[in-house]
Design a protein around this motif. Structure first.
Motif, PDB file in Angstrom:
ATOM      1  N   ARG A 153     -16.792  44.411 -15.498  1.00  0.00           N
ATOM      2  CA  ARG A 153     -18.203  44.028 -15.536  1.00  0.00           C
ATOM      3  C   ARG A 153     -18.483  42.698 -14.823  1.00  0.00           C
ATOM      4  O   ARG A 153     -19.416  42.613 -14.026  1.00  0.00           O
ATOM      5  CB  ARG A 153     -18.703  43.985 -16.960  1.00  0.00           C
ATOM      6  N   PRO A 154     -17.725  41.626 -15.056  1.00  0.00           N
ATOM      7  CA  PRO A 154     -17.994  40.384 -14.312  1.00  0.00           C
ATOM      8  C   PRO A 154     -17.824  40.559 -12.795  1.00  0.00           C
ATOM      9  O   PRO A 154     -18.583  39.976 -12.027  1.00  0.00           O
ATOM     10  CB  PRO A 154     -16.972  39.391 -14.864  1.00  0.00           C
ATOM     11  N   ALA A 155     -16.865  41.381 -12.398  1.00  0.00           N
ATOM     12  CA  ALA A 155     -16.693  41.640 -10.966  1.00  0.00           C
ATOM     13  C   ALA A 155     -17.909  42.363 -10.408  1.00  0.00           C
ATOM     14  O   ALA A 155     -18.371  42.071  -9.298  1.00  0.00           O
ATOM     15  CB  ALA A 155     -15.424  42.457 -10.726  1.00  0.00           C
ATOM     16  N   ASN A 156     -18.442  43.291 -11.168  1.00  0.00           N
ATOM     17  CA  ASN A 156     -19.629  44.022 -10.731  1.00  0.00           C
ATOM     18  C   ASN A 156     -20.851  43.101 -10.700  1.00  0.00           C
ATOM     19  O   ASN A 156     -21.680  43.201  -9.792  1.00  0.00           O
ATOM     20  CB  ASN A 156     -19.885  45.223 -11.641  1.00  0.00           C
ATOM     21  N   ASP A 157     -20.959  42.197 -11.667  1.00  0.00           N
ATOM     22  CA  ASP A 157     -22.058  41.226 -11.661  1.00  0.00           C
ATOM     23  C   ASP A 157     -21.947  40.288 -10.454  1.00  0.00           C
ATOM     24  O   ASP A 157     -22.960  39.942  -9.842  1.00  0.00           O
ATOM     25  CB  ASP A 157     -22.069  40.419 -12.956  1.00  0.00           C
ATOM     26  N   LEU A 158     -20.727  39.883 -10.116  1.00  0.00           N
ATOM     27  CA  LEU A 158     -20.519  39.055  -8.925  1.00  0.00           C
ATOM     28  C   LEU A 158     -20.930  39.818  -7.671  1.00  0.00           C
ATOM     29  O   LEU A 158     -21.596  39.266  -6.789  1.00  0.00           O
ATOM     30  CB  LEU A 158     -19.062  38.606  -8.829  1.00  0.00           C
ATOM     31  N   LEU A 159     -20.539  41.085  -7.588  1.00  0.00           N
ATOM     32  CA  LEU A 159     -20.935  41.901  -6.444  1.00  0.00           C
ATOM     33  C   LEU A 159     -22.458  42.002  -6.374  1.00  0.00           C
ATOM     34  O   LEU A 159     -23.037  41.919  -5.283  1.00  0.00           O
ATOM     35  CB  LEU A 159     -20.306  43.290  -6.515  1.00  0.00           C
ATOM     36  N   PHE A 177     -24.664  39.798  -7.328  1.00  0.00           N
ATOM     37  CA  PHE A 177     -25.153  38.533  -6.795  1.00  0.00           C
ATOM     38  C   PHE A 177     -24.927  38.438  -5.291  1.00  0.00           C
ATOM     39  O   PHE A 177     -25.828  38.036  -4.540  1.00  0.00           O
ATOM     40  CB  PHE A 177     -24.478  37.359  -7.514  1.00  0.00           C
ATOM     41  N   LEU A 178     -23.742  38.819  -4.838  1.00  0.00           N
ATOM     42  CA  LEU A 178     -23.441  38.754  -3.409  1.00  0.00           C
ATOM     43  C   LEU A 178     -24.329  39.705  -2.611  1.00  0.00           C
ATOM     44  O   LEU A 178     -24.757  39.374  -1.495  1.00  0.00           O
ATOM     45  CB  LEU A 178     -21.957  39.049  -3.167  1.00  0.00           C
ATOM     46  N   ASN A 183     -23.588  49.772  -7.215  1.00  0.00           N
ATOM     47  CA  ASN A 183     -23.672  48.564  -8.024  1.00  0.00           C
ATOM     48  C   ASN A 183     -24.875  48.599  -8.954  1.00  0.00           C
ATOM     49  O   ASN A 183     -24.770  48.238 -10.133  1.00  0.00           O
ATOM     50  CB  ASN A 183     -23.731  47.338  -7.107  1.00  0.00           C
TER      51      ASN A 183
END
Length: 124
Positions: free
Chosen positions: A12-18, A20-21, A110
């Motif tokens: 989940r944090p990786a997906n949230d970072l994606l 944002f990017l 995403n």
């Protein structure tokens, strides 16, 4: 494997970072498109700033996780479709058709995952 397992919590944090990017990439694509479309240095810079700024204001008002004006999910998804769709079209308009397709595909996957995780959080 249960949805609350460690791989899901780490994903989940990786997906949230994606997410944002992708938002930053959308603003950048819109700014570059506005600059190129403006033709002249000053006109292009102003147009790029206005287009990207309008998208950022729209996003912050309605689509951001802590939006200024919370709206129902369909409205949030409509704003996301408008901003991300415009960015994909901007990339295509810049001659970056392959990148536009990849961008749109990443945005779709995403957005589905972010929506799923946030709806799960609201229901628990």
């Amino acid at each position: 494997m249960a949805p609350s397992s460690a791989p899901h919590r780490a994903f989940r944090p990786a997906n949230d970072l994606l997410a944002f990017l992708l938002e930053v990439a959308a603003l950048l694509a819109l700014a570059v498109w506005g600059y190129e479309w403006g033709g002249h240095l000053v006109v292009g810079a102003v147009l790029g700033a206005v287009v990207a700024g309008a998208a950022a204001v729209l996003w912050g008002a309605f689509a951001a996780p802590r939006a200024r004006y919370p709206v129902p999910l369909p409205a949030v998804l409509a704003v996301k479709a408008l901003v991300f769709g415009s960015a994909a079209l901007a990339l295509a308009g810049l001659g970056m058709r392959t990148q536009a397709l990849w961008f749109a595909g990443l945005v779709l996957v995403n957005t589905v995952l972010v929506t799923y995780y946030r709806s799960r959080d609201r229901s628990t």
